[in-house]
Enzyme design. Sequence first.
Site, PDB file in Angstrom:
ATOM      1  N   ASP A  45       0.855  -1.183   0.000  1.00  0.00           N
ATOM      2  CA  ASP A  45       0.000   0.000   0.000  1.00  0.00           C
ATOM      3  C   ASP A  45       0.894   1.236   0.000  1.00  0.00           C
ATOM      4  O   ASP A  45       1.835   1.329   0.790  1.00  0.00           O
ATOM      5  CB  ASP A  45      -0.886  -0.020   1.252  1.00  0.00           C
ATOM      6  CG  ASP A  45      -1.920   1.089   1.233  1.00  0.00           C
ATOM      7  OD1 ASP A  45      -2.256   1.590   0.151  1.00  0.00           O
ATOM      8  OD2 ASP A  45      -2.400   1.449   2.328  1.00  0.00           O
ATOM      9  N   HIS A 104      -3.463  14.032   1.052  1.00  0.00           N
ATOM     10  CA  HIS A 104      -3.679  13.101   2.167  1.00  0.00           C
ATOM     11  C   HIS A 104      -2.463  13.075   3.091  1.00  0.00           C
ATOM     12  O   HIS A 104      -2.600  13.186   4.311  1.00  0.00           O
ATOM     13  CB  HIS A 104      -3.961  11.694   1.621  1.00  0.00           C
ATOM     14  CG  HIS A 104      -3.970  10.623   2.676  1.00  0.00           C
ATOM     15  ND1 HIS A 104      -4.996  10.473   3.583  1.00  0.00           N
ATOM     16  CD2 HIS A 104      -3.070   9.651   2.973  1.00  0.00           C
ATOM     17  CE1 HIS A 104      -4.735   9.460   4.387  1.00  0.00           C
ATOM     18  NE2 HIS A 104      -3.567   8.939   4.046  1.00  0.00           N
ATOM     19  N   GLU A 127     -10.337   4.108   3.971  1.00  0.00           N
ATOM     20  CA  GLU A 127      -9.413   4.804   3.070  1.00  0.00           C
ATOM     21  C   GLU A 127      -9.825   4.444   1.650  1.00  0.00           C
ATOM     22  O   GLU A 127      -9.778   3.275   1.264  1.00  0.00           O
ATOM     23  CB  GLU A 127      -7.954   4.416   3.339  1.00  0.00           C
ATOM     24  CG  GLU A 127      -7.433   5.035   4.628  1.00  0.00           C
ATOM     25  CD  GLU A 127      -5.948   4.878   4.870  1.00  0.00           C
ATOM     26  OE1 GLU A 127      -5.401   5.654   5.667  1.00  0.00           O
ATOM     27  OE2 GLU A 127      -5.327   3.983   4.279  1.00  0.00           O
ATOM     28  N   GLU A 159      -9.209   4.052  -2.041  1.00  0.00           N
ATOM     29  CA  GLU A 159      -7.977   3.885  -2.813  1.00  0.00           C
ATOM     30  C   GLU A 159      -8.280   3.191  -4.134  1.00  0.00           C
ATOM     31  O   GLU A 159      -9.375   2.656  -4.353  1.00  0.00           O
ATOM     32  CB  GLU A 159      -6.963   3.040  -2.025  1.00  0.00           C
ATOM     33  CG  GLU A 159      -6.680   3.597  -0.633  1.00  0.00           C
ATOM     34  CD  GLU A 159      -5.401   3.058  -0.002  1.00  0.00           C
ATOM     35  OE1 GLU A 159      -4.537   2.539  -0.739  1.00  0.00           O
ATOM     36  OE2 GLU A 159      -5.293   3.166   1.232  1.00  0.00           O
ATOM     37  N   ASP A 218      -9.138   0.501   2.276  1.00  0.00           N
ATOM     38  CA  ASP A 218      -8.116   0.087   3.237  1.00  0.00           C
ATOM     39  C   ASP A 218      -8.590   0.499   4.636  1.00  0.00           C
ATOM     40  O   ASP A 218      -8.195   1.529   5.171  1.00  0.00           O
ATOM     41  CB  ASP A 218      -6.787   0.767   2.866  1.00  0.00           C
ATOM     42  CG  ASP A 218      -5.674   0.435   3.844  1.00  0.00           C
ATOM     43  OD1 ASP A 218      -5.764  -0.600   4.523  1.00  0.00           O
ATOM     44  OD2 ASP A 218      -4.712   1.227   3.919  1.00  0.00           O
ATOM     45  N   ARG A 239      -7.642   3.807  13.515  1.00  0.00           N
ATOM     46  CA  ARG A 239      -6.720   4.916  13.774  1.00  0.00           C
ATOM     47  C   ARG A 239      -6.124   4.886  15.171  1.00  0.00           C
ATOM     48  O   ARG A 239      -4.996   5.333  15.376  1.00  0.00           O
ATOM     49  CB  ARG A 239      -7.440   6.254  13.563  1.00  0.00           C
ATOM     50  CG  ARG A 239      -7.954   6.475  12.165  1.00  0.00           C
ATOM     51  CD  ARG A 239      -6.853   6.438  11.148  1.00  0.00           C
ATOM     52  NE  ARG A 239      -7.385   6.677   9.805  1.00  0.00           N
ATOM     53  CZ  ARG A 239      -6.686   6.455   8.698  1.00  0.00           C
ATOM     54  NH1 ARG A 239      -5.455   5.981   8.759  1.00  0.00           N
ATOM     55  NH2 ARG A 239      -7.219   6.687   7.520  1.00  0.00           N
ATOM     56  N   GLN A 267      -3.488   2.169  15.087  1.00  0.00           N
ATOM     57  CA  GLN A 267      -2.415   2.651  14.208  1.00  0.00           C
ATOM     58  C   GLN A 267      -1.541   3.712  14.905  1.00  0.00           C
ATOM     59  O   GLN A 267      -0.310   3.648  14.850  1.00  0.00           O
ATOM     60  CB  GLN A 267      -3.037   3.251  12.942  1.00  0.00           C
ATOM     61  CG  GLN A 267      -2.027   3.804  11.945  1.00  0.00           C
ATOM     62  CD  GLN A 267      -2.704   4.496  10.749  1.00  0.00           C
ATOM     63  OE1 GLN A 267      -3.922   4.474  10.623  1.00  0.00           O
ATOM     64  NE2 GLN A 267      -1.914   5.096   9.892  1.00  0.00           N
ATOM     65  N   TYR A 297       2.492   2.516  15.248  1.00  0.00           N
ATOM     66  CA  TYR A 297       3.180   2.673  13.949  1.00  0.00           C
ATOM     67  C   TYR A 297       4.614   3.170  14.021  1.00  0.00           C
ATOM     68  O   TYR A 297       5.332   3.068  13.029  1.00  0.00           O
ATOM     69  CB  TYR A 297       2.353   3.570  13.024  1.00  0.00           C
ATOM     70  CG  TYR A 297       2.596   5.050  13.156  1.00  0.00           C
ATOM     71  CD1 TYR A 297       3.353   5.738  12.197  1.00  0.00           C
ATOM     72  CD2 TYR A 297       2.072   5.767  14.218  1.00  0.00           C
ATOM     73  CE1 TYR A 297       3.574   7.095  12.319  1.00  0.00           C
ATOM     74  CE2 TYR A 297       2.284   7.112  14.334  1.00  0.00           C
ATOM     75  CZ  TYR A 297       3.040   7.781  13.387  1.00  0.00           C
ATOM     76  OH  TYR A 297       3.261   9.132  13.504  1.00  0.00           O
ATOM     77  N   LYS A 330      -4.217  -1.952  10.248  1.00  0.00           N
ATOM     78  CA  LYS A 330      -4.727  -2.037   8.880  1.00  0.00           C
ATOM     79  C   LYS A 330      -4.812  -3.471   8.357  1.00  0.00           C
ATOM     80  O   LYS A 330      -5.422  -3.703   7.313  1.00  0.00           O
ATOM     81  CB  LYS A 330      -3.829  -1.231   7.941  1.00  0.00           C
ATOM     82  CG  LYS A 330      -4.009   0.270   8.086  1.00  0.00           C
ATOM     83  CD  LYS A 330      -2.902   1.026   7.408  1.00  0.00           C
ATOM     84  CE  LYS A 330      -3.073   2.523   7.532  1.00  0.00           C
ATOM     85  NZ  LYS A 330      -4.076   3.073   6.613  1.00  0.00           N
ATOM     86  N   THR A 356      -8.844  -5.712   4.124  1.00  0.00           N
ATOM     87  CA  THR A 356      -8.781  -4.716   3.052  1.00  0.00           C
ATOM     88  C   THR A 356      -9.770  -5.188   1.991  1.00  0.00           C
ATOM     89  O   THR A 356      -9.667  -6.327   1.517  1.00  0.00           O
ATOM     90  CB  THR A 356      -7.359  -4.633   2.449  1.00  0.00           C
ATOM     91  OG1 THR A 356      -6.428  -4.380   3.499  1.00  0.00           O
ATOM     92  CG2 THR A 356      -7.268  -3.531   1.407  1.00  0.00           C
ATOM     93  N   GLU A 398      -9.358  12.643   7.843  1.00  0.00           N
ATOM     94  CA  GLU A 398      -9.235  13.960   7.227  1.00  0.00           C
ATOM     95  C   GLU A 398     -10.575  14.699   7.194  1.00  0.00           C
ATOM     96  O   GLU A 398     -10.635  15.899   7.451  1.00  0.00           O
ATOM     97  CB  GLU A 398      -8.742  13.823   5.786  1.00  0.00           C
ATOM     98  CG  GLU A 398      -7.317  13.355   5.644  1.00  0.00           C
ATOM     99  CD  GLU A 398      -7.005  13.131   4.169  1.00  0.00           C
ATOM    100  OE1 GLU A 398      -7.131  11.983   3.712  1.00  0.00           O
ATOM    101  OE2 GLU A 398      -6.645  14.104   3.495  1.00  0.00           O
TER     102      GLU A 398
HETATM  103  O1  LIG Z   1       1.718   7.802   9.566  1.00  0.00           O
HETATM  104  C1  LIG Z   1       1.164   8.258   8.572  1.00  0.00           C
HETATM  105  O2  LIG Z   1       1.554   9.307   8.050  1.00  0.00           O
HETATM  106  C2  LIG Z   1      -0.010   7.564   7.996  1.00  0.00           C
HETATM  107  C3  LIG Z   1       0.092   6.409   7.358  1.00  0.00           C
HETATM  108  C4  LIG Z   1      -1.049   5.730   6.764  1.00  0.00           C
HETATM  109  O3  LIG Z   1      -2.221   5.902   7.138  1.00  0.00           O
HETATM  110  C5  LIG Z   1      -0.650   4.745   5.785  1.00  0.00           C
HETATM  111  C6  LIG Z   1      -1.547   4.542   4.628  1.00  0.00           C
HETATM  112  O4  LIG Z   1      -2.365   3.614   4.596  1.00  0.00           O
HETATM  113  C7  LIG Z   1      -1.279   5.468   3.498  1.00  0.00           C
HETATM  114  C8  LIG Z   1      -2.351   5.817   2.536  1.00  0.00           C
HETATM  115  O5  LIG Z   1      -3.344   5.110   2.387  1.00  0.00           O
HETATM  116  O6  LIG Z   1      -2.176   6.845   1.862  1.00  0.00           O
HETATM  117 CA   LIG Z   2      -3.934   3.048   2.891  1.00  0.00          CA
HETATM  118 MG   LIG Z   3      -6.142  -2.513   5.085  1.00  0.00          MG
END
Ligand SMILES: O=C(O)/C=C/C(=O)CC(=O)CC(=O)O
Ligand SMILES: [Ca+2]
Ligand SMILES: [Mg+2]
Length: 399
Positions: free
Chosen positions: A115, A122, A188, A190, A222, A226, A229, A233, A242, A246, A349
């Site tokens: 991904d 974004h 998400e 995509e 996706d 949050r 994540q 992360y 994630k 998906t 967002e």
């Molecule tokens: O930490 C970050 O900046 C965020 C990462 C994401 O959410 C990853 C992702 O899935 C990217 C996307 O779909 O554009």
């Molecule tokens: Ca994504």
């Molecule tokens: Mg996913």
Amino acid sequence: MPQHSPRDLPEGDPFGAAALPYGIFTTPDAPDRPRVGVRYGAYVLDAAAAAAAHGSPHAPLLARPTLNALMAAGRPTWQAVRAEIRTWLDGSEDHFHPLDEVTLHLPFEVADYVDFYASEHHASNVGRIFRPGAEPLTPNWKHLPIGYHGRAGTIVVSGTDVVRPQGQRKAPADEAPTFGPSLRLDIEAEVGFVVGTPAPENTPVTLDGFRDHVFGVCLVNDWSARDIQAWEYVPLGPFLGKSFATSVSAWITPLEALDAARTAPPERTHALLPYLDDSTAEPGGIDLRLEVTINGEVVSRPPFSAMYWTAAQQLAHMTVNGASLRTGDFYASGTVSGPEPDQLGCLLELTAGKGPYLADGDVVTITAWAPGPDGTRVGLGEVTGRIVPARDGSGTERC
Ligand SMILES: O=C(O)/C=C/C(=O)CC(=O)CC(=O)O
Ligand SMILES: [Ca+2]
Ligand SMILES: [Mg+2]
């Protein structure tokens, strides 16, 4: 006008002869015989049956439970099969099934899944929300398409319910992490790219090689937890937030069907290394108009043409280190967000990080179309999914 016969394709239908996406379907009389179908208006053409009836040399590629054999056959065969299918559209009506009488399945066996993070809008918005006070774009962002490896085994076909994931969450003000259902479950929107022709190791795919390797395009959601994540992360990127599911659309649109939608990507603000430099390549952007609805209400219309990094650059980057490609490798664009407030591809967002996020029972649907030849539209179908309660049965209010 409803379509009473495959021959009565309504004027302007986005699933006319310019589209012809591929899927895998079964009929109630043969639930154990998944095979290749082609969407035509409100019908599915049984490509395997039509190929057999017409004595096509490609029949063996179409009587399969996934698209992988066709995908592996390479671009000259993709072109030949598509040309043959056009000649079958006014053949026997027995080979067509109304769309609402078939079951659609995951159309290809997924090999590896990557991904990306290719929308500047974004990435900047998320950077501001996740890393307040820091530069929203990391210093590498304009030099390479950032991506991470996702979980191929949890890719599911459109229509599959999504169980609210559980995991560790810790907000900055919390003293310690807690365990439970995600309270910030997001989407998400995509676009996904499906690799057909493999590439051996140590033979990087150039920008021009994109057309020879990528079989087609689909829609992707996706799903992203949050809260999980945000805590997990650093420093290795997305993981369990994630990897639970998906969703992909059941229809794979051949790349060729999007030729009329090719468009120049946004102006590059930084010089690119030669393997990514697309200043003299064919236009790498694709004009896909996405629409996201939650419980039937439109929440966003993200424009894919605004993506900074193109799918050809992403493929070149994925293989520049010598990594091979397998049939079924799959990569997603990253969240598609445009510059306007009604063009953002995720709730993070759309709500400036404040929520509300998804509630149990919410149904999220992403659709898209592209301009086709001679004023036609090419539909990309839809990816839809409903959130069902976490496995521990705990109720989750809209949060
Ligand atoms: O930490 C970050 O900046 C965020 C990462 C994401 O959410 C990853 C992702 O899935 C990217 C996307 O779909 O554009
Ligand atoms: Ca994504
Ligand atoms: Mg996913």
